[in-house]
Design an enzyme around this catalytic site. Sequence first.
Site, PDB file in Angstrom:
ATOM      1  N   ALA A  48      38.653  38.810  52.236  1.00 38.33           N
ATOM      2  CA  ALA A  48      39.728  37.927  52.675  1.00 38.33           C
ATOM      3  C   ALA A  48      40.872  38.013  51.671  1.00 38.33           C
ATOM      4  O   ALA A  48      40.658  38.031  50.458  1.00 38.33           O
ATOM      5  CB  ALA A  48      39.219  36.500  52.789  1.00 38.33           C
ATOM      6  N   ASP A 162      31.720  38.012  34.483  1.00 37.67           N
ATOM      7  CA  ASP A 162      32.871  38.753  33.960  1.00 37.67           C
ATOM      8  C   ASP A 162      34.118  37.911  34.163  1.00 37.67           C
ATOM      9  O   ASP A 162      35.140  38.380  34.665  1.00 37.67           O
ATOM     10  CB  ASP A 162      32.998  40.106  34.674  1.00 37.67           C
ATOM     11  CG  ASP A 162      34.048  41.019  34.030  1.00 37.67           C
ATOM     12  OD1 ASP A 162      34.495  40.708  32.902  1.00 37.67           O
ATOM     13  OD2 ASP A 162      34.424  42.028  34.657  1.00 37.67           O
TER      14      ASP A 162
END
Length: 262
Positions: A48, A162
């Site tokens: 998206a 991360d």
Amino acid sequence: MDDFLKHAPNAPTGYVAAEAAGLHWLAEPKAVPVVEVLEEGKDSLRLARLESVSPTPEAARELGRGLARLHDAGAPAFGFAPAEPAFFGPLESPFPVATDQREDFADYWAEDRLRPLADRVTRLLGADGHDTVDEAIDVIADGAFDGVSGQGAEQPARVHGDLWAGNVMWTASGASLIDPAAHGGHRLEDLAMLALFGAPHLEEIFEGYTEVHPLPDGWEQDLPAHLFFGLLAHVHLFGEGYVDRAIATAEAIIARADALGA
């Protein structure tokens, strides 16, 4: 357009599947917005599309609250990954990481994450630097950072893995997580990565986090131990420009463990 195609034809086998599985796993508890996976291909992800806006202090506080809820959702073990193999690093040069499942944070962090990476960058660290880094890893292996500020050992948290500032997309409806290296880890890993290179409204993120999951006094002094992997990864990926900071961080880890009486 309402989608974004992430094309990774040169990525190692399993990289796309690992990212997709990580996004699904992080979205599962509905704790914090995570970019939606629309379609997974052999070497691509259709996601998206997110439209970025300037971050605000309140959006940062809500991100902190969401991260606390996400971490509290838990993981089966330290080192658990929602798909195997698992990777860390940018699309252009990711490297594999262990997915052994550990009961203890110390074993996972020191033996599965830090020591293999330190061995990869021995030449860049130099003899004295590698000795200092090894000493810091030994301190972690002895359990100095199993808890927060020396208090009770943490249970495995559901972490992004991360979470530097570039992997947070600020949108009109709040912050969304992208590009994870999702796994079962220590809750301070994500907060440490946000602190590593700085994030907008970092203190507000921390304030929001501690509203939902209070942390003991001095917890921010533990962060060097939890950003150490990300910093050594930068030495491995990008070279000697990060060596001095990695060695200074190792020294800070040793000093913090001494202060905790570990």
